[in-house]
Write a protein that holds these residues in place. Structure first.
Motif, mmCIF file in Angstrom:
data_model
loop_
_atom_site.group_PDB
_atom_site.id
_atom_site.type_symbol
_atom_site.label_atom_id
_atom_site.label_comp_id
_atom_site.label_asym_id
_atom_site.label_seq_id
_atom_site.Cartn_x
_atom_site.Cartn_y
_atom_site.Cartn_z
ATOM 1 N N SER A 152 33.529 20.338 56.226
ATOM 2 C CA SER A 152 34.457 20.072 57.655
ATOM 3 C C SER A 152 34.581 18.849 57.381
ATOM 4 O O SER A 152 33.302 17.811 57.061
ATOM 5 C CB SER A 152 32.980 20.449 58.474
ATOM 6 O OG SER A 152 31.864 19.890 59.244
ATOM 7 N N ALA A 153 35.090 18.144 58.488
ATOM 8 C CA ALA A 153 35.609 16.640 58.627
ATOM 9 C C ALA A 153 35.712 16.217 57.606
ATOM 10 O O ALA A 153 35.525 15.021 57.420
ATOM 11 C CB ALA A 153 34.513 15.930 59.803
ATOM 12 N N PHE A 154 36.382 16.340 56.516
ATOM 13 C CA PHE A 154 36.380 15.995 55.352
ATOM 14 C C PHE A 154 38.307 15.581 55.285
ATOM 15 O O PHE A 154 39.073 16.108 56.421
ATOM 16 C CB PHE A 154 36.332 16.559 54.044
ATOM 17 C CG PHE A 154 37.554 18.645 53.804
ATOM 18 C CD1 PHE A 154 38.120 18.258 52.721
ATOM 19 C CD2 PHE A 154 36.889 19.231 54.681
ATOM 20 C CE1 PHE A 154 39.395 19.233 53.422
ATOM 21 C CE2 PHE A 154 38.058 20.604 54.708
ATOM 22 C CZ PHE A 154 39.184 20.434 53.546
ATOM 23 N N THR A 155 38.305 15.423 54.081
ATOM 24 C CA THR A 155 40.288 14.650 54.267
ATOM 25 C C THR A 155 40.293 14.859 52.545
ATOM 26 O O THR A 155 40.023 14.869 51.728
ATOM 27 C CB THR A 155 40.100 13.659 54.357
ATOM 28 O OG1 THR A 155 41.839 13.223 55.103
ATOM 29 C CG2 THR A 155 39.861 12.095 53.433
ATOM 30 N N VAL A 156 41.777 14.343 52.504
ATOM 31 C CA VAL A 156 42.526 15.071 50.822
ATOM 32 C C VAL A 156 43.314 13.863 50.943
ATOM 33 O O VAL A 156 44.264 13.596 51.838
ATOM 34 C CB VAL A 156 42.748 16.513 50.415
ATOM 35 C CG1 VAL A 156 41.802 17.098 51.346
ATOM 36 C CG2 VAL A 156 44.466 16.522 51.528
ATOM 37 N N THR A 157 43.596 13.471 49.480
ATOM 38 C CA THR A 157 44.738 13.066 48.822
ATOM 39 C C THR A 157 45.117 13.268 47.934
ATOM 40 O O THR A 157 44.581 13.962 46.797
ATOM 41 C CB THR A 157 44.445 11.423 49.141
ATOM 42 O OG1 THR A 157 46.227 10.525 48.655
ATOM 43 C CG2 THR A 157 43.746 10.857 48.019
ATOM 44 N N SER A 158 46.730 13.286 47.522
ATOM 45 C CA SER A 158 47.324 13.328 45.721
ATOM 46 C C SER A 158 46.634 12.435 45.013
ATOM 47 O O SER A 158 47.068 11.098 45.402
ATOM 48 C CB SER A 158 48.254 14.600 46.037
ATOM 49 O OG SER A 158 48.734 13.262 46.536
ATOM 50 N N VAL A 159 46.159 12.700 43.877
ATOM 51 C CA VAL A 159 46.230 11.382 42.729
ATOM 52 C C VAL A 159 46.860 11.909 41.274
ATOM 53 O O VAL A 159 47.156 12.698 40.644
ATOM 54 C CB VAL A 159 44.507 10.798 42.411
ATOM 55 C CG1 VAL A 159 44.320 10.747 44.077
ATOM 56 C CG2 VAL A 159 44.287 11.978 42.025
ATOM 57 N N PRO A 160 47.638 10.900 40.648
ATOM 58 C CA PRO A 160 47.857 11.130 39.584
ATOM 59 C C PRO A 160 47.551 11.699 38.732
ATOM 60 O O PRO A 160 45.694 11.035 38.213
ATOM 61 C CB PRO A 160 48.940 9.764 38.945
ATOM 62 C CG PRO A 160 48.954 9.150 39.944
ATOM 63 C CD PRO A 160 47.862 9.348 41.058
ATOM 64 N N SER A 161 47.547 12.741 38.018
ATOM 65 C CA SER A 161 46.669 13.728 36.989
ATOM 66 C C SER A 161 45.733 12.844 35.927
ATOM 67 O O SER A 161 44.769 13.015 35.244
ATOM 68 C CB SER A 161 46.708 14.628 36.202
ATOM 69 O OG SER A 161 47.944 14.562 35.705
ATOM 70 N N HIS A 162 46.661 11.547 35.267
ATOM 71 C CA HIS A 162 46.182 11.691 34.352
ATOM 72 C C HIS A 162 45.311 9.935 34.309
ATOM 73 O O HIS A 162 44.661 9.943 33.788
ATOM 74 C CB HIS A 162 47.643 10.598 33.647
ATOM 75 C CG HIS A 162 48.098 9.074 34.364
ATOM 76 N ND1 HIS A 162 49.102 9.258 35.305
ATOM 77 C CD2 HIS A 162 47.867 7.922 34.351
ATOM 78 C CE1 HIS A 162 49.335 8.186 35.982
ATOM 79 N NE2 HIS A 162 48.650 7.253 35.569
ATOM 80 N N LEU A 163 45.344 9.601 35.745
ATOM 81 C CA LEU A 163 43.504 8.569 36.073
ATOM 82 C C LEU A 163 42.589 9.485 35.918
ATOM 83 O O LEU A 163 41.499 9.010 37.010
ATOM 84 C CB LEU A 163 44.896 7.819 37.426
ATOM 85 C CG LEU A 163 45.579 7.369 37.345
ATOM 86 C CD1 LEU A 163 45.878 6.870 39.055
ATOM 87 C CD2 LEU A 163 44.902 6.113 36.492
ATOM 88 N N ILE A 164 42.645 10.709 36.528
ATOM 89 C CA ILE A 164 41.709 11.712 36.088
ATOM 90 C C ILE A 164 41.612 12.202 34.818
ATOM 91 O O ILE A 164 41.460 13.638 34.567
ATOM 92 C CB ILE A 164 41.551 13.044 37.430
ATOM 93 C CG1 ILE A 164 42.109 12.350 38.727
ATOM 94 C CG2 ILE A 164 40.542 13.375 37.930
ATOM 95 C CD1 ILE A 164 40.279 11.009 39.009
ATOM 96 N N LYS A 165 40.695 11.556 34.201
ATOM 97 C CA LYS A 165 40.710 11.923 32.534
ATOM 98 C C LYS A 165 39.961 12.992 32.042
ATOM 99 O O LYS A 165 40.006 14.078 30.889
ATOM 100 C CB LYS A 165 40.825 10.858 31.519
ATOM 101 C CG LYS A 165 42.016 9.934 31.919
ATOM 102 C CD LYS A 165 41.906 8.575 30.818
ATOM 103 C CE LYS A 165 43.124 7.816 31.167
ATOM 104 N NZ LYS A 165 42.570 6.543 30.133
ATOM 105 N N SER A 166 39.474 12.944 32.832
ATOM 106 C CA SER A 166 37.589 14.235 33.039
ATOM 107 C C SER A 166 38.053 15.696 33.784
ATOM 108 O O SER A 166 37.223 16.518 33.499
ATOM 109 C CB SER A 166 36.478 13.520 32.960
ATOM 110 O OG SER A 166 36.065 12.370 32.108
ATOM 111 N N CYS A 167 39.114 15.906 34.171
ATOM 112 C CA CYS A 167 39.680 16.739 34.881
ATOM 113 C C CYS A 167 40.646 17.613 34.115
ATOM 114 O O CYS A 167 41.878 17.206 34.628
ATOM 115 C CB CYS A 167 39.558 16.962 35.946
ATOM 116 S SG CYS A 167 39.262 18.733 37.186
ATOM 117 N N SER A 168 40.750 18.988 33.463
ATOM 118 C CA SER A 168 41.913 19.165 32.956
ATOM 119 C C SER A 168 41.872 21.681 33.177
ATOM 120 O O SER A 168 40.694 21.314 33.040
ATOM 121 C CB SER A 168 42.409 18.605 31.154
ATOM 122 O OG SER A 168 41.621 19.013 30.390
#
Length: 323
Positions: free
Chosen positions: A307-323
């Motif tokens: 609860s009371a969280f937030t979100v944003t979007s980021v380019p996928s190439h900057l999160i290399k360990s998640c695919s």
């Protein structure tokens, strides 16, 4: 299904065009959805037992990744109660604020550092990234409903209050979204006494507010997103304390509101974001996605109910360990 791959500014976009074949007397309905290479980032909030969550979760079209982004630094004190944070992506950096404290995440180095805090401590405010600038506006302090607007300067790490750009109608529990590289839209909310249906559009370059097309009914606690539905560019508005499962769409070209398919279940205080181009709702631990005609509850969830969280979007190439 027609698949069209385009490369623009080094970003690969896949356009899926779903053609619903007509009966003899019907015309062809075309649904277009752009699948950009951006992941969702879920930050902060409170979990079971009202424990503060410092872990960051990454959401892609295949599932949820945890532990690939460094934890948010702990906050020594709490003010105004345990309230939702705000976050935006700016030039390989995520800026995250809660209460008046702010941190920035260097995505290349995966490190957090404290940055300049908001000039006004506020809860239930809204933020938007407009032309590379993070804008925070509205909200509620201990004793008043706010209209104040602040802009973050990434180069100096400081916030600047723009008194001349303050909201025409102070409000909280509303939503804001970019319209283009110079303007943002503010929708609904609560003014301290009543739910609002008013819509305001601010041009940051000219400093002018203009009235937009009112919501069909007053709403607060909803979420909104600049996206495209059926080839029409507009603002999607989902849920809300008074509007439950409703989904509305404001076509920017005509200023006309229309109804989209209802959510699978009613929600307010949720977050709405594009995940690889797909409108995605995050509520507690559940995730709903829009396929162009209807909402579906996906078969994966956040690791933590929040609860009371937030979100944003980021380019996928900057999160290399998640695919």
């Amino acid at each position: 299904m027609i698949v069209d791959v385009r490369i623009s500014s080094g970003v690969i976009q896949v356009l899926l065009v779903l053609l619903i074949l007509p009966k003899e007397s019907e015309s062809v309905t075309t649904i277009v959805q752009t699948l950009s290479s951006r992941y969702g980032m879920v930050l902060g909030g409170y979990g079971p037992g009202y424990s503060e969550l410092q872990g960051v979760e990454i959401l892609s079209h295949t599932g949820v990744c945890s532990g690939v982004v460094s934890d948010i630094p702990s906050q020594i004190s709490r003010y105004l109660g345990d309230v939702s944070g705000i976050a935006e992506y700016l030039e390989q950096t995520v800026v995250f604020c809660r209460h008046s404290f702010c941190w920035k995440l260097n995505l290349r180095e995966n490190t957090w550092n404290q940055t300049g805090g908001l000039q006004f401590e506020r809860e239930h405010a809204a933020s938007a990234e407009v032309g590379g600038r993070m804008v925070v506006l509205g909200g509620r302090s201990i004793d008043e409903v706010m209209g104040a607007l602040e802009i973050y300067h990434l180069d100096t790490g400081e916030w600047e209050v723009k008194e001349e750009l303050a909201l025409q109608t102070p409000r909280y529990s509303f939503c804001a979204a970019p319209v283009n590289s110079s303007s943002l839209i503010v929708i609904g909310g609560w003014d301290g006494e009543n739910a609002l249906s008013s819509v305001e559009i601010l041009n940051l370059e000219t400093g002018r507010w203009e009235k937009g097309s009112d919501l069909p009914e007053p709403s607060y606690g909803h979420a909104c997103l600049h996206t495209e539905v059926g080839g029409k560019e507009g603002i999607m508005v989902t849920g809300g304390a008074l509007t439950g499962r409703k989904v509305r769409f404001l076509e920017l070209k005509t200023g006309i509101w229309s109804n989209l398919q209802d959510l699978t279940f009613g929600t307010d205080g949720h977050k709405l974001i594009l995940v690889e181009g797909v409108p995605t709702i995050i509520s507690w631990q559940n995730i709903q996605q829009f396929n162009g005609t209807r909402w579906n509850l996906v078969d994966y969830r956040l690791e933590n109910s929040r609860s009371a969280f937030t979100v944003t979007s980021v380019p996928s190439h900057l999160i290399k360990s998640c695919s």
